[in-house]
Design an enzyme around this catalytic site. Structure first.
Site, mmCIF file in Angstrom:
data_model
loop_
_atom_site.group_PDB
_atom_site.id
_atom_site.type_symbol
_atom_site.label_atom_id
_atom_site.label_comp_id
_atom_site.label_asym_id
_atom_site.label_seq_id
_atom_site.Cartn_x
_atom_site.Cartn_y
_atom_site.Cartn_z
ATOM 1 N N GLU A 18 1.086 0.141 8.312
ATOM 2 C CA GLU A 18 2.536 0.287 8.178
ATOM 3 C C GLU A 18 3.133 0.868 9.454
ATOM 4 O OE1 GLU A 18 5.726 1.762 4.825
ATOM 5 O OE2 GLU A 18 4.046 3.075 5.267
ATOM 6 N N GLY A 70 0.629 11.708 7.779
ATOM 7 C CA GLY A 70 0.180 12.640 6.748
ATOM 8 C C GLY A 70 -0.686 11.939 5.734
ATOM 9 N N MET A 129 -1.153 7.545 3.815
ATOM 10 C CA MET A 129 -0.675 6.168 3.736
ATOM 11 C C MET A 129 -1.067 5.571 2.399
ATOM 12 S SD MET A 129 0.881 3.611 4.976
ATOM 13 C CE MET A 129 1.047 2.109 4.015
ATOM 14 N N GLU A 130 -0.104 4.941 1.732
ATOM 15 C CA GLU A 130 -0.226 4.550 0.329
ATOM 16 C C GLU A 130 -0.927 3.220 0.086
ATOM 17 O OE1 GLU A 130 3.996 3.145 1.632
ATOM 18 O OE2 GLU A 130 2.684 4.851 1.991
ATOM 19 N N HIS A 184 3.257 12.138 -3.735
ATOM 20 C CA HIS A 184 4.069 11.167 -2.992
ATOM 21 C C HIS A 184 3.355 9.819 -2.914
ATOM 22 C CE1 HIS A 184 7.101 10.240 0.220
ATOM 23 N NE2 HIS A 184 6.141 9.387 0.601
ATOM 24 N N GLU A 185 2.086 9.835 -2.531
ATOM 25 C CA GLU A 185 1.355 8.579 -2.326
ATOM 26 C C GLU A 185 1.084 7.863 -3.650
ATOM 27 O OE1 GLU A 185 1.342 7.600 0.616
ATOM 28 O OE2 GLU A 185 1.924 9.557 1.398
ATOM 29 N N HIS A 221 4.026 5.938 -4.780
ATOM 30 C CA HIS A 221 4.149 4.677 -4.036
ATOM 31 C C HIS A 221 3.414 3.525 -4.708
ATOM 32 C CE1 HIS A 221 6.461 5.241 -0.468
ATOM 33 N NE2 HIS A 221 5.702 6.200 0.038
#
Length: 1033
Positions: free
Chosen positions: A304, A438, A440-441, A473-474, A477
């Site tokens: 990404e 930090g 990545m999903e 957070h991930e 996603h």
């Protein structure tokens, strides 16, 4: 993607997404103007994708100028004039000097000389006639018959100007975005990485469907040496094809002599070789040193936003979803991971083993594909039928327990909340030793920095908060971003804003002891500071270049996106409407791509018992325009007047136009101000509105708990009423509202709406404040002013500010213990107070920190985690302490502690060590380059280092943008860190001169405009308030 990777105090300033992508060149400047309508060529029929190339307002293309932008550049103006036949410019003999020896003498004449007025009129008429003639001549919309009657122009639209491929042949596409004539259906990837030579080979087979007739297939590839390509239509034989490449846009193409027909299916196969990336994007190499001191290498991916094309040829845009089957050939001493579970391993004749993974059972965007070749160790558990695993290097296996437990809880929570089961069979969370973002999903294979995933058994609640937030957070996603994906990067906030909002909301539900409410409040304050700048951008904004794609990964997309969702949820009349709306959104668009309007429509369509709100009408004002409103309150008797205007620290002609928001106003008053039931609401739709209140009310406080994304000015009278109430009873408002008032009054001071005296007046009224959020916000604001004064060498005012801070918070500082503290909120408070006291060299703080460091050094007695940063910073100011920290830094396996040691090392005021640590961070041997933005930020906070850091980035700019791409969050953070504390004209001139000289290497970045604007605002505020600071303090 989660860009933040540090503790809560750092989170707003640290990078989340630092992903490289190559610089893209400008379009070629080409002019092709018709001279005669009779000989004007008839162009071939355009591919439907090319219709967009005909400018909407004009078909006249002059030196690459688009339909909406005419540059003032002198060369372009002159060239355009010359092309349009304006050769009469500057040719009048009346403009020549009479003293020139080349002036032709006028012959004798008998007639009188015409007057100046007559000459002017004649010239004016001639210019009008010539201009009108040229307009008719060049008008592309029609041709003219001899008698002047118009008739339709049968000529086809101008063909787009194609660039040249690397082999000199015309490249058949001229846009950043790919054509939509072809859609990928599935990919089969076979990759063979060579970790000894840091190279890899690959074969990519893409099955595609033809959506409409075309003679070309255009897709992405970057830095890949394609050795062979074949093409076949289904049920026909494959044949070799020539691959054209246009490197500036990282595109490749195959052209065909016969059209591919709508509905046909076809297959492209590419064989290629490439180097593993030495930066942090694409398929890149990483390394770490194990417990025996042996260097271990691995390869991982980070795609990404624009880097899948660096690992395999693909349609590398979010809307081109497909399925993926991945095979990786490896040496027997490695293991591999990918998005799906491994189904088999086959021994190859060359001594390698091939791991094959299941084909994805969902369509994915290319940026979510991931694979890893390493030697990691897992711990696993089953959560709701999904195998959840956390992978790490073997020696850190014991640090994975908290992440595994938290991920399992969150997965079950999201399954219930969204009413959609996680669709894959497994969910891997992988700690990568050398990873810039930090986290990545990637779907089914989430990658993390070690600091955002691993914790030892002695980690503090603050450290757990960081890790839990990133995991939350991930995992969010996996629904927002993976299951439903934005159509293009202009709506990145649909991914990141939602994931950020769910991060805080989910943890408040399942881990309330982590107290994420204060963290979310602080995040909202910081993004408002950024969004108040004229250099900010709308949440949903146009994105036309790769650099602009990179720049979308900022706090506006993440934190402002989350903030307006919080505001929307709080404003809806039915508690469940927001939840029902997002569930409907996910179910309606599952597996698809969306735009912002799709979300608002889903929320609007939810059945509710109360009158339905038009969410789209309300929220478009928050996503389509930058900034936020300033609401001004005035009161006369029982009538309260609310008015709105943009809160903008810098105004220009384009922003002076009146902008309005639909603002869900909330307020409390002196009769009821604490409980949620006290909150009263109304919607401010227009510039000004009035409401009636009881005349007996003493004061109003707007924006209850700061859930709205707006700032309030109460006027002198209103502020005095609130300050008087707080001075009598500080608990008359919630802690969130008190923190909000502190943030607001500093923001209004920066705007020039309140005096610095009024700021101090409010702080003095809250002198007995002891709650975390108000104290930490006040400390942050005062420390910012202290650093500005320090950098200006205003020694007298620096001493006064230091004395004010230590006096105002002195009793609270001295009341802090230096032992273990269980409450997370108290840890946050203590960390902020102790860090400030030690930075200001408060004697007892320095003494206590030095004592704890000595105990740790001599007896290995543990330092409480929330005090470690202050202790390491004090220790680093001595030569012996700095050397000891460096030794520990290179040896420790506790990543959270290691990062605090690094910040301590970077806080030194010894210029030799500052130079060393900057260089070490850039070289990446002793200190990983991923930490360089943190090092620069820390160095810049000290007086001795901020000019060193500024010189460092100027001297090493080209190396920096090799490591971190132009526009990336890493570069944004570096630019901000090195310039945000300047406040003089000399520094403004230096910054402007340097970045202007970069041209395509960074001069047009939004972060540069933000830096220049910030310096101007710092300068303006300092010059306006220096006298007041001296007077008040």
């Amino acid at each position: 993607m989660d860009l933040f990777d540090s503790n809560s105090a750092e989170r707003v300033n640290l990078p989340r997404n630092m992903i490289e992508n190559s610089m893209f060149e400008e379009e070629p400047d080409v002019v092709d103007l018709a001279k005669d309508s009779n000989t004007f060529p008839t162009f071939p029929t355009l591919d439907p994708d090319e219709v967009a190339y005909e400018p909407r307002s004009s078909r006249l293309l002059v030196r690459g100028l688009g339909e909406n932008d005419m540059e003032d550049d002198e060369e372009d103006c002159e060239s355009s004039a010359r092309l349009l036949g304006m050769s009469f410019m500057n040719r009048s003999s009346s403009h020549r000097s009479n003293s020139s020896p080349y002036v032709r003498q006028s012959p004798p004449r008998s007639c009188s000389r015409p007057s100046a007025r007559t000459l002017v009129v004649c010239v004016f008429v001639l210019v009008i006639v010539a201009s009108f003639t040229m307009v008719l001549y060049f008008l592309p919309g029609c041709t003219f018959s001899r008698d002047g009657c118009p008739k339709p122009n049968k000529t086809a639209p101008l063909e787009p100007v194609y660039p040249n491929s690397t082999n000199g042949e015309l490249f058949p596409w001229a846009e950043l975005r790919l054509p939509h004539s072809i859609r990928p259906l599935s990919y089969e990837l076979t990759l063979t990485p060579d970790l000894d030579n840091m190279t890899f080979t690959g074969r990519t087979v893409i099955e595609m469907s033809v959506l409409h007739n075309t003679k070309r297939i255009v897709l992405h590839a970057a830095n890949l040496n394609i050795t062979k390509a074949t093409f076949k239509l289904v049920d026909r034989k494959a044949h070799d094809v020539t691959v054209l490449e246009y490197k500036p846009r990282q595109q490749i193409a195959v052209k065909f002599s016969e059209e591919l027909k709508t509905g046909q299916q076809c297959v492209l196969t590419f064989d290629y070789a490439a180097n593993l990336s030495h930066t942090y994007d694409g398929f890149y190499n990483s390394s770490y040193t194990d417990k025996d001191g042996i260097k271990r290498v691995l390869a991982a991916t980070q795609f990404e936003p624009l880097s899948a094309r660096k690992a395999f040829p693909c349609f590398d845009e979010p809307s081109f979803k497909a399925t993926f089957l991945i095979r990786i050939n490896r040496k027997p001493n490695y293991m591999t991971l990918s998005n799906m579970p491994q189904v088999k391993t086959t021994n190859l004749t060359n001594g390698l083993q091939q791991d094959e993974f299941e084909r994805t059972n969902v369509n994915m965007s290319t940026y979510l594909v991931a694979f890893i070749v390493a030697n990691f160790t897992p711990v696993s558990s089953n959560a709701s039928g999904t195998m959840v695993s956390v992978y790490s290097v073997p020696e850190k296996k014991e640090q994975t327990g908290f992440a595994l437990a938290t991920a399992s809880k969150l997965l079950q929570f999201y399954n219930r909340f969204f009413e959609i089961e996680y669709p894959l069979k497994k969910l891997d969370l992988v700690a990568i030793p050398d990873f810039l973002a930090g986290a990545m999903e990637n779907w089914g294979l989430i990658t993390f920095r070690e600091t955002t995933l691993l914790l030892d058994n002695n980690s503090s609640s603050l450290e757990k908060q960081v890790v839990a937030s990133v995991i939350a957070h991930e995992l969010a996603h996996q629904w927002f971003g993976n299951l439903v994906t934005m159509s293009w990067w202009n709506d990145l906030w649909l991914n990141e804003g939602f994931a950020t909002y769910m991060e805080y909301m989910s943890l408040q539900e399942i881990l309330p002891n982590l107290d994420t409410g204060n963290l979310f409040l602080s995040v909202r304050f910081r993004v408002m500071d950024k969004d108040a700048l004229n250099s900010s951008h709308p949440v949903s904004t146009e994105v036309n270049t790769p650099e602009q794609v990179e720049e979308m990964f900022d706090s506006v997309s993440y934190e402002k996106g989350a903030s307006i969702l919080l505001m929307l949820n709080a404003s809806l009349p039915m508690e469940q409407q927001f939840k029902k709306g997002i569930i409907q959104y996910l179910k309606t668009f599952s597996g698809l791509n969306t735009e912002t309007e799709d979300l608002w429509n889903s929320l609007t369509q939810v059945e509710v018992s109360t009158p339905r709100k038009n969410i789209s009408e309300m929220m478009s004002s928050w996503t389509s325009q930058k900034g936020f409103p300033l609401v001004t309150v005035s009161r006369k008797g029982d009538q309260v007047t609310f008015s709105q205007e943009p809160f903008l620290l810098t105004s220009d002609n384009t922003t002076k136009r009146s902008r309005l928001w639909t603002i869900p106003i909330t307020y409390v008053n002196d009769s009821c101000s604490l409980a949620p039931e006290c909150r009263q609401t109304f919607t401010l739709n227009s510039k000004t509105e009035n409401i009636k209140v009881p005349e007996s009310l003493k004061w109003l406080k707007l924006n209850y708990k700061h859930t709205g994304f707006y700032i309030v000015d109460y006027g002198n009278h209103g502020w005095n009423d609130i300050i008087e109430a707080l001075s009598k009873n500080i608990s008359v408002l919630t802690a969130e509202d008190r923190a909000s008032l502190i943030h607001t009054i500093f923001a209004l001071s920066r705007l020039g709406r309140v005096s610095f005296e009024q700021v101090i007046h409010l702080l003095n009224a809250m002198s007995n404040e002891s709650e975390t959020s108000p104290v930490t916000e006040a400390l942050l604001q005062l420390n910012n002013i202290y650093r500005l004064l320090d950098k200006r060498q205003e020694s007298g005012l620096v001493a006064r500010m230091k004395a004010y801070i230590l006096n105002h918070f002195g009793s609270l500082m001295k009341s802090q213990t230096w032992k273990e503290e269980q409450s997370l909120s108290k840890q946050e408070l203590r960390s902020a107070l102790v860090s400030t006291a030690c930075i200001l060299s408060e004697e007892s703080c320095v003494a206590n920190a030095s004592f704890l460091f000595k105990q740790y050094k001599d007896s290995h007695l543990k330092i409480p985690a929330d005090l470690q940063q202050a202790v390491f910073t004090v220790a680093a100011q001595s030569e012996d302490g700095w050397q000891t920290l460096l030794t520990w830094y290179t040896a420790t396996t506790n990543d959270a502690e290691k990062r605090k040691m690094l910040k301590g090392l970077a806080s030194t005021q010894d210029t030799r060590r500052i130079a060393w640590i900057l260089k070490a961070g850039l070289n990446g041997d002793i200190i990983q380059t991923q930490e360089l933005p943190l090092i620069i930020n820390t160095v810049c906070n000290g007086f001795a280092g901020y000019l060193f850091a500024w010189d460092f980035i100027q001297l090493n700019w080209d190396r920096l943008i090799e490591k971190f791409p132009v526009g990336s969050f890493a570069i944004q953070a570096i630019v901000k860190s090195t310039t945000s504390q300047f406040s003089t004209q000399a520094h403004l001139d230096q910054v402007q001169t340097f970045f202007s000289s970069l041209k395509q290497r960074g001069s047009q970045m939004r972060s540069v405009q933000e830096a220049l604007e910030t310096i101007r605002l710092n300068k303006q505020w300092m010059e306006s308030n220096l006298q007041a600071i001296g007077k008040c303090l």
